[in-house]
Design a protein around this motif. Sequence first.
Motif, PDB file in Angstrom:
ATOM      1  N   GLU A  39      30.181  -1.314   3.717  1.00 15.38           N
ATOM      2  CA  GLU A  39      29.921  -2.491   4.538  1.00 15.38           C
ATOM      3  C   GLU A  39      29.363  -2.098   5.906  1.00 15.38           C
ATOM      4  O   GLU A  39      28.453  -2.751   6.418  1.00 15.38           O
ATOM      5  N   LEU A  40      29.895  -1.029   6.483  1.00 21.92           N
ATOM      6  CA  LEU A  40      29.392  -0.565   7.783  1.00 21.92           C
ATOM      7  C   LEU A  40      27.927  -0.146   7.687  1.00 21.92           C
ATOM      8  O   LEU A  40      27.128  -0.460   8.569  1.00 21.92           O
ATOM      9  N   HIS A  41      27.562   0.559   6.634  1.00 20.45           N
ATOM     10  CA  HIS A  41      26.159   0.950   6.445  1.00 20.45           C
ATOM     11  C   HIS A  41      25.276  -0.287   6.379  1.00 20.45           C
ATOM     12  O   HIS A  41      24.206  -0.332   7.007  1.00 20.45           O
ATOM     13  N   ASP A  42      25.714  -1.304   5.635  1.00 21.98           N
ATOM     14  CA  ASP A  42      24.935  -2.537   5.504  1.00 21.98           C
ATOM     15  C   ASP A  42      24.809  -3.266   6.840  1.00 21.98           C
ATOM     16  O   ASP A  42      23.739  -3.778   7.187  1.00 21.98           O
ATOM     17  N   ILE A  43      25.902  -3.325   7.592  1.00 17.43           N
ATOM     18  CA  ILE A  43      25.889  -4.032   8.874  1.00 17.43           C
ATOM     19  C   ILE A  43      24.957  -3.333   9.857  1.00 17.43           C
ATOM     20  O   ILE A  43      24.178  -3.984  10.563  1.00 17.43           O
ATOM     21  N   ILE A  44      25.023  -2.009   9.916  1.00 16.44           N
ATOM     22  CA  ILE A  44      24.155  -1.263  10.837  1.00 16.44           C
ATOM     23  C   ILE A  44      22.683  -1.552  10.548  1.00 16.44           C
ATOM     24  O   ILE A  44      21.871  -1.642  11.464  1.00 16.44           O
TER      25      ILE A  44
END
Length: 159
Positions: free
Chosen positions: A44-49
């Motif tokens: 999720e963090l990769h997607d948000i970034i």
Amino acid sequence: MVIRRAQEKDLPGLISLLEQVLMVHYEGRPDLFKPYTRKYTDAELHDIIADDERPIFVAVADNAPDGEILGYAFCVYEDYAGNNNMTDHRTLYIDDICVDEHARGQHVGTSVYQYVIDFARAEGFYNVTLNVWTCNPGAQAFYEAMGMKPYKVGMETIL
């Protein structure tokens, strides 16, 4: 200190701060929050970034090593254009804001918050909003000191 958009190299610092903020919420509401977890998975963090409509702003000390951040603000674009019951406007919602426990008292939170306000103003947003848990009175006092005012209140009855 520099404030900028988060990058992949910031993941270790983001994860550390997400764990810190989760523990604040767990200590205040152990009936709702699980300890030693975090709000977002690595994926999720990769997607948000990578998502331009969910910017993460990080405060980084000058010459800090990769992955070491002092604070962050996770933001989300909310667009009410064409909404059935609300006027057309865009809101920048602060989904999460945190300052590393070792950097508190150094005006990191004020700097990150002001950066978000300046960004929202420059991008033509109508307002900036966030939610704050009542079990975190220090955060509520900080937001009020920044000039924020309540615009709606969530209430509950525990059954």
